[in-house]
Design an enzyme around this catalytic site. Structure first.
Site, PDB file in Angstrom:
ATOM      1  N   ASP A   1     -29.478  11.388  76.395  1.00 29.64           N
ATOM      2  CA  ASP A   1     -30.143  11.004  75.151  1.00 29.64           C
ATOM      3  C   ASP A   1     -31.410  10.197  75.424  1.00 29.64           C
ATOM      4  O   ASP A   1     -31.845   9.416  74.596  1.00 29.64           O
ATOM      5  CB  ASP A   1     -29.167  10.188  74.281  1.00 29.64           C
ATOM      6  CG  ASP A   1     -29.675   9.941  72.872  1.00 29.64           C
ATOM      7  OD1 ASP A   1     -30.551  10.697  72.413  1.00 29.64           O
ATOM      8  OD2 ASP A   1     -29.196   8.987  72.236  1.00 29.64           O
TER       9      ASP A   1
ATOM     10  N   ASP B   1     -34.336  14.943  70.079  1.00 26.21           N
ATOM     11  CA  ASP B   1     -33.441  13.786  70.065  1.00 26.21           C
ATOM     12  C   ASP B   1     -32.359  14.059  69.030  1.00 26.21           C
ATOM     13  O   ASP B   1     -32.541  13.775  67.864  1.00 26.21           O
ATOM     14  CB  ASP B   1     -34.246  12.533  69.712  1.00 26.21           C
ATOM     15  CG  ASP B   1     -33.413  11.280  69.628  1.00 26.21           C
ATOM     16  OD1 ASP B   1     -32.286  11.284  70.123  1.00 26.21           O
ATOM     17  OD2 ASP B   1     -33.898  10.287  69.037  1.00 26.21           O
TER      18      ASP B   1
ATOM     19  N   ASP C   1     -26.980  14.669  65.290  1.00 21.46           N
ATOM     20  CA  ASP C   1     -27.763  14.343  64.108  1.00 21.46           C
ATOM     21  C   ASP C   1     -29.208  14.061  64.491  1.00 21.46           C
ATOM     22  O   ASP C   1     -29.515  13.723  65.640  1.00 21.46           O
ATOM     23  CB  ASP C   1     -27.172  13.152  63.363  1.00 21.46           C
ATOM     24  CG  ASP C   1     -27.249  11.844  64.151  1.00 21.46           C
ATOM     25  OD1 ASP C   1     -26.874  11.857  65.344  1.00 21.46           O
ATOM     26  OD2 ASP C   1     -27.680  10.818  63.591  1.00 21.46           O
TER      27      ASP C   1
ATOM     28  N   HIS D   1     -38.592  11.352  66.465  1.00 21.37           N
ATOM     29  CA  HIS D   1     -38.479  10.804  65.096  1.00 21.37           C
ATOM     30  C   HIS D   1     -39.722  11.080  64.259  1.00 21.37           C
ATOM     31  O   HIS D   1     -39.908  10.449  63.216  1.00 21.37           O
ATOM     32  CB  HIS D   1     -38.190   9.305  65.087  1.00 21.37           C
ATOM     33  CG  HIS D   1     -36.858   8.926  65.635  1.00 21.37           C
ATOM     34  ND1 HIS D   1     -36.292   7.679  65.419  1.00 21.37           N
ATOM     35  CD2 HIS D   1     -35.966   9.604  66.392  1.00 21.37           C
ATOM     36  CE1 HIS D   1     -35.129   7.630  66.024  1.00 21.37           C
ATOM     37  NE2 HIS D   1     -34.912   8.792  66.621  1.00 21.37           N
TER      38      HIS D   1
ATOM     39  N   HIS E   1     -25.626  13.434  70.852  1.00 24.43           N
ATOM     40  CA  HIS E   1     -25.415  13.424  69.401  1.00 24.43           C
ATOM     41  C   HIS E   1     -26.192  14.559  68.763  1.00 24.43           C
ATOM     42  O   HIS E   1     -27.256  14.951  69.246  1.00 24.43           O
ATOM     43  CB  HIS E   1     -25.821  12.077  68.791  1.00 24.43           C
ATOM     44  CG  HIS E   1     -27.277  11.748  68.882  1.00 24.43           C
ATOM     45  ND1 HIS E   1     -28.181  12.111  67.911  1.00 24.43           N
ATOM     46  CD2 HIS E   1     -27.994  11.082  69.830  1.00 24.43           C
ATOM     47  CE1 HIS E   1     -29.394  11.669  68.258  1.00 24.43           C
ATOM     48  NE2 HIS E   1     -29.308  11.045  69.411  1.00 24.43           N
TER      49      HIS E   1
ATOM     50  N   GLU F   1     -25.502   9.155  65.264  1.00 25.41           N
ATOM     51  CA  GLU F   1     -26.046   8.186  66.222  1.00 25.41           C
ATOM     52  C   GLU F   1     -27.301   7.521  65.681  1.00 25.41           C
ATOM     53  O   GLU F   1     -27.525   6.325  65.904  1.00 25.41           O
ATOM     54  CB  GLU F   1     -26.355   8.887  67.554  1.00 25.41           C
ATOM     55  CG  GLU F   1     -26.727   7.948  68.688  1.00 25.41           C
ATOM     56  CD  GLU F   1     -28.225   7.639  68.806  1.00 25.41           C
ATOM     57  OE1 GLU F   1     -28.598   6.782  69.626  1.00 25.41           O
ATOM     58  OE2 GLU F   1     -29.029   8.262  68.060  1.00 25.41           O
ATOM     59  N   GLU F   2     -28.107   8.288  64.967  1.00 24.26           N
ATOM     60  CA  GLU F   2     -29.399   7.773  64.511  1.00 24.26           C
ATOM     61  C   GLU F   2     -29.267   6.661  63.469  1.00 24.26           C
ATOM     62  O   GLU F   2     -30.223   5.925  63.232  1.00 24.26           O
ATOM     63  CB  GLU F   2     -30.253   8.907  63.944  1.00 24.26           C
ATOM     64  CG  GLU F   2     -30.649   9.977  64.964  1.00 24.26           C
ATOM     65  CD  GLU F   2     -31.601   9.480  66.029  1.00 24.26           C
ATOM     66  OE1 GLU F   2     -32.003   8.300  65.959  1.00 24.26           O
ATOM     67  OE2 GLU F   2     -31.950  10.255  66.929  1.00 24.26           O
TER      68      GLU F   2
END
Length: 408
Positions: free
Chosen positions: A195, A138, A79, A377, A77, A172-173
């Site tokens: 991922d 990520d 995003d 994150h 992903h 995805e997040e």
């Protein structure tokens, strides 16, 4: 292009998704990166490159053999998390990291005491932030690894392989990445999401997941004359939270232990709302957790009156183990591919979810492999260049092993 340069270039695109959006993708800026990736895929010799109107990007690496080889896929992903800014990322490479604390910017340190994972990467080149944004490994590390593997295969036609499908998706997040994924068009026997986290992670168990919304309706009365009349919704909301098991929260759990996580709380005397996520690997425990939420509401209503408390629970995704385990060969192939790359497989449950969990229940078994992203994150996120290179080798090895050992 080195995998380091490729990844750092990707980080320059701000692709943060947004939970409060009703559009797909949730932020238009994600499409800028998707359009760039489309051009790069075409330049790398991929065919059938399609970017649909929802930001899902698909492509094919054609087979170079007439053998009957399964079509397999690799998914990442693009995003980044809403939890931390992804704007104006300033990635920095620390060559031959020596194990010391890292000053990301003035007064902002990644210390080995707080982040001992750093010590696993002494002697490697690690990519860090400037302490004001996340890094975006990520999952831009996963994208870089897939693209690096594709480029390698293009320059090494002596490596036989079947048709390889690639997909990069938004959102995805925020738990929406698989919702508009076209499994039928992707047309694979199985796939791998790239991922995961640090070196060797191989995951095909994840939480069963649900969201829960707790609405409290109170009775507002002047506090000077409230005795026997007022029902303070805000205070009742805190009572509800206190009635749940206090040691079954993210801060107190690990491994296969599930939890209730209070993600948001708003309210006043008249109305209050609690938002929870519920997680458990075990399906029966997952069901009991959802029942506990309803039972707690019943206890509140017994005390304060009917319909004071109402709980709405919605399932989000389920443990992919149920769909992956019957296809043990796709795990065996990944483990062999890691071993051949000098990587020790670390099979462990995901304390979260991936797009692969939802895709597995839509007919595309999809375990998850590592990317080298650590502490994602947040501003202390980092990635090892050497681990990223190993992840790209694992992808190549999966493709080669599928061709040599698994024929239709």
């Amino acid at each position: 292009m080195t995998i380091q340069d490729r990844f750092i270039h990707y980080t320059k695109f701000d692709t943060q998704s947004a939970e409060d959006s009703a559009t797909v993708p949730s932020t238009p800026k994600q499409l800028l990166f998707a359009e760039y990736l489309k051009e790069e895929m075409e330049a790398e010799g991929l065919c059938n490159v399609v970017l649909d109107n929802k930001g899902y990007l698909y492509a094919t690496l054609p087979a170079n053999t007439d053998k009957a080889i399964p079509t397999i896929g690799f998914i990442s992903h693009y995003d980044t998390s809403p939890d931390c800014s992804g704007e104006n990322i300033k990635a920095r490479v620390i060559k031959h990291y020596d194990g010391s604390d890292i000053e990301l910017s003035e007064g902002v340190w990644s210390t080995t005491k707080k982040f001992p994972e750093l010590l696993y990467h002494i002697g490697e080149d690690i990519i860090v932030t400037d302490g004001t944004t996340l890094l975006g490994a990520d999952d831009k590390a996963g994208i870089a690894e897939i693209m690096h593997a594709v480029a390698y295969l293009r320059h090494h036609p002596e490596i036989e392989h079947g048709e390889i499908r690639i997909a990069f998706n938004p959102d995805e997040e925020i738990g929406m990445g698989a919702h508009h994924f076209d499994v039928d068009t992707f047309a694979c026997q199985w796939a791998y999401t790239v991922d995961g986290g640090d070196e060797g992670e191989l995951e095909y168990e994840n939480f069963n997941a649900a969201s829960a919304t707790v609405n409290i309706s109170g009775i507002s009365v002047h506090p000077g004359y409230a005795k026997g009349k007022m029902h303070n919704a805000g205070r009742i909301a805190t009572e509800f939270a206190a009635m749940l098991p206090q040691d079954e929260i993210p801060e107190e759990t690990e491994g296969y232990e599930g939890f209730y996580h209070l993600t948001n709380m708003t309210g006043n005397c008249e109305k209050a709302q609690l938002n929870y996520i519920i997680r458990d690997h075990d399906s029966s425990k997952f069901s009991k957790r959802k029942a506990t939420m309803q039972h707690t509401a019943e206890r509140i209503n017994e005390k304060y009156g009917t319909k004071v408390c109402e709980v709405t629970v919605n399932d989000q995704y389920y443990n992919m183990l149920e769909k992956v385990k019957p296809m043990q060969h796709i795990i065996d192939i990944a483990q062999k591919a890691m071993a051949e790359a000098g990587v020790t497989p670390k099979v462990q449950p995901i304390r979260g979810g991936t797009d692969g969990a939802q895709l597995s229940f839509r007919g595309l078994p999809c375990p998850n492999i590592f990317t080298g992203a650590v502490n994602f994150h947040g501003p202390h996120e980092f990635a090892s260049v050497q681990v990223m290179e190993k992840a790209a080798r694992v992808i190549v090895n999966i493709i080669r092993t599928t061709c040599t050992e698994y024929h239709l």
